[in-house]
Design an enzyme around this catalytic site. Structure first.
Site, mmCIF file in Angstrom:
data_model
loop_
_atom_site.group_PDB
_atom_site.id
_atom_site.type_symbol
_atom_site.label_atom_id
_atom_site.label_comp_id
_atom_site.label_asym_id
_atom_site.label_seq_id
_atom_site.Cartn_x
_atom_site.Cartn_y
_atom_site.Cartn_z
ATOM 1 N N ASN A 13 -89.334 -129.058 31.943
ATOM 2 C CA ASN A 13 -89.352 -128.888 30.109
ATOM 3 C C ASN A 13 -88.102 -128.320 30.055
ATOM 4 O O ASN A 13 -87.609 -127.146 30.038
ATOM 5 C CB ASN A 13 -90.389 -128.078 29.990
ATOM 6 C CG ASN A 13 -90.573 -128.073 28.336
ATOM 7 O OD1 ASN A 13 -89.954 -128.651 27.832
ATOM 8 N ND2 ASN A 13 -91.648 -127.308 27.863
ATOM 9 N N TRP A 14 -87.160 -129.231 29.588
ATOM 10 C CA TRP A 14 -85.994 -128.899 29.027
ATOM 11 C C TRP A 14 -85.871 -128.121 27.779
ATOM 12 O O TRP A 14 -84.763 -127.567 27.359
ATOM 13 C CB TRP A 14 -84.672 -129.898 29.320
ATOM 14 C CG TRP A 14 -84.537 -130.516 30.574
ATOM 15 C CD1 TRP A 14 -85.091 -130.085 31.786
ATOM 16 C CD2 TRP A 14 -83.921 -131.737 30.863
ATOM 17 N NE1 TRP A 14 -84.579 -130.966 32.832
ATOM 18 C CE2 TRP A 14 -83.889 -131.875 32.168
ATOM 19 C CE3 TRP A 14 -82.964 -132.481 29.882
ATOM 20 C CZ2 TRP A 14 -83.091 -132.965 32.690
ATOM 21 C CZ3 TRP A 14 -82.259 -133.319 30.764
ATOM 22 C CH2 TRP A 14 -82.448 -133.789 32.121
ATOM 23 N N LYS A 15 -86.791 -128.049 26.997
ATOM 24 C CA LYS A 15 -87.108 -127.501 25.588
ATOM 25 C C LYS A 15 -85.978 -128.148 24.859
ATOM 26 O O LYS A 15 -85.392 -129.218 25.061
ATOM 27 C CB LYS A 15 -87.102 -126.105 25.735
ATOM 28 C CG LYS A 15 -88.444 -125.728 26.767
ATOM 29 C CD LYS A 15 -88.648 -123.998 26.793
ATOM 30 C CE LYS A 15 -89.820 -124.077 27.823
ATOM 31 N NZ LYS A 15 -90.290 -122.644 27.835
ATOM 32 N N HIS A 98 -97.856 -127.692 23.931
ATOM 33 C CA HIS A 98 -97.179 -126.380 24.719
ATOM 34 C C HIS A 98 -97.293 -125.204 23.957
ATOM 35 O O HIS A 98 -97.502 -125.254 22.634
ATOM 36 C CB HIS A 98 -95.718 -127.039 24.930
ATOM 37 C CG HIS A 98 -94.998 -125.799 25.493
ATOM 38 N ND1 HIS A 98 -94.589 -124.713 25.105
ATOM 39 C CD2 HIS A 98 -94.580 -125.994 27.036
ATOM 40 C CE1 HIS A 98 -93.931 -123.872 25.991
ATOM 41 N NE2 HIS A 98 -93.808 -124.783 27.231
ATOM 42 N N GLU A 100 -95.313 -122.964 22.827
ATOM 43 C CA GLU A 100 -94.607 -122.837 21.910
ATOM 44 C C GLU A 100 -94.704 -123.992 20.732
ATOM 45 O O GLU A 100 -94.596 -123.359 19.497
ATOM 46 C CB GLU A 100 -93.005 -123.227 22.276
ATOM 47 C CG GLU A 100 -92.618 -122.069 23.162
ATOM 48 C CD GLU A 100 -91.787 -122.453 24.558
ATOM 49 O OE1 GLU A 100 -91.067 -123.670 24.245
ATOM 50 O OE2 GLU A 100 -91.650 -121.902 25.535
ATOM 51 N N GLU A 168 -100.152 -122.750 31.509
ATOM 52 C CA GLU A 168 -99.152 -121.974 31.319
ATOM 53 C C GLU A 168 -99.276 -120.528 30.601
ATOM 54 O O GLU A 168 -99.476 -120.762 29.329
ATOM 55 C CB GLU A 168 -98.079 -122.620 30.541
ATOM 56 C CG GLU A 168 -97.427 -123.811 31.117
ATOM 57 C CD GLU A 168 -96.198 -124.217 30.609
ATOM 58 O OE1 GLU A 168 -95.177 -124.284 31.689
ATOM 59 O OE2 GLU A 168 -95.853 -124.080 29.496
ATOM 60 N N GLY A 174 -90.995 -117.876 30.187
ATOM 61 C CA GLY A 174 -89.465 -117.236 29.770
ATOM 62 C C GLY A 174 -89.336 -115.891 29.820
ATOM 63 O O GLY A 174 -88.360 -115.180 29.523
ATOM 64 N N SER A 214 -92.225 -119.073 34.373
ATOM 65 C CA SER A 214 -91.203 -118.284 35.130
ATOM 66 C C SER A 214 -91.273 -118.861 36.686
ATOM 67 O O SER A 214 -91.110 -117.981 37.692
ATOM 68 C CB SER A 214 -91.456 -116.856 35.305
ATOM 69 O OG SER A 214 -91.281 -116.378 33.913
ATOM 70 N N GLY A 235 -89.498 -124.449 33.126
ATOM 71 C CA GLY A 235 -88.521 -124.311 31.913
ATOM 72 C C GLY A 235 -87.275 -124.020 32.432
ATOM 73 O O GLY A 235 -86.324 -124.994 32.846
ATOM 74 N N GLY A 236 -87.034 -122.798 32.320
ATOM 75 C CA GLY A 236 -85.669 -122.556 32.590
ATOM 76 C C GLY A 236 -84.852 -122.773 33.978
ATOM 77 O O GLY A 236 -83.657 -123.425 33.933
#
Ligand code: 13P
Length: 258
Positions: A13-15, A98, A100, A168, A174, A214, A235-236
């Site tokens: 997920n590149w957000k 998600h 977010e 999640e 994150g 994470s 993610g990251g």
């Protein structure tokens, strides 16, 4: 108990990261690195504006593409939104619900449910995200919250072919504070797996369950070693090809040995 194991999956997920040019470059690097990597589905979820470019970059390879959100209507006066019919033919997956989106953009279980139904109706595989906040965990409600989000997100759904569910925990996203594999497995085997089984019977065993929060090359094996975890939503660590590919490799390896 489930008998079949879903195919392992690692989704990035590149957000809201990468310009269109960077997205194509990253996708091409993942495509090249994934060549010959069997035993795991790899899905890249770039921003909307890069979906077509990424889809073109991975065309002909085993790498798949997903969106990060979607409206439930097919067209109309919904400024800024993207519909299932627009995504059809460009990408095969869509991340829905998600945390977010829920926390920063006010998405409710009901809205997520409409989106999940629309995705399934249009042959787009939903990656339904669920997870509790720190406050909910600390007050002992994690299992209930996750079970409730699963039930609400899938209300009125009969056929879950193509469904993916990602657990999640909000406090692990994150933050570098990944849930321990035991904590993740407790939720995923319990609240998640049991709720899916009670709703959909044997079909629930086909649903890949991803852990997210994470995940990195250093901790992914401990998740993949759990029977109730079939992959990860990253993610990251998905923003660079090498660590993301390493996560995919380690997942394939761990799952082929189990
Ligand atoms: P991080 O891997 O950066 O914690 O993000 C997880 C996530 O939200 C993936 O959807």
């Amino acid at each position: 108990m489930p008998t079949a194991m879903p195919r392992p999956m690692v989704a990035g997920n590149w957000k809201m990261n990468t310009t269109p040019a960077e997205a194509v470059q990253l996708a091409a690097a993942v495509r090249d690195g994934a060549d010959g990597l069997a035993g795991v589905d790899i899905v890249l979820c770039p921003p909307y504006i890069s979906l077509q470019g990424v889809a073109d970059a991975v065309k002909g390879s085993a790498v798949k593409v997903g969106a990060q959100n979607m409206h439930f209507e097919t067209s109309g006066a919904f400024t800024g939104e993207v519909s299932p019919t627009m995504l059809q033919g460009v990408c095969g997956y869509v991340i829905l619900g998600h945390s977010e989106r829920r926390q920063l953009f006010g998405e409710t279980d009901d809205l997520v449910n409409r989106k999940v139904k629309a995705a399934l109706e249009h042959g787009i595989k939903p990656i339904l995200c669920v997870g509790e906040t720190l406050e909910q965990r600390e007050s002992g409600r994690a299992l209930d919250i996750v079970a409730q989000q699963v039930r609400a997100g899938l209300a009125g759904v009969d056929d879950i072919t193509g469904l993916v569910v990602a657990y999640e925990p909000v406090w692990a996203i994150g933050t570098g504070q990944a849930a321990t594999p035991e904590v993740a497995a407790e939720i995923m085997g319990g609240a998640l797996g049991d709720t899916l089984s009670s709703l959909f019977g044997p079909a629930a065993a086909e649903v890949p369950l991803l852990y997210g929060g994470s995940v990195n090359p250093g901790n992914v094996e401990s998740y993949a070693a759990q029977d109730s975890i079939h992959g990860s939503l990253v993610g990251g660590a998905s923003l660079q090809a090498e660590p993301f590919l390493e996560i995919a490799r380690l997942t394939a390896q761990a799952k082929s040995g189990s």
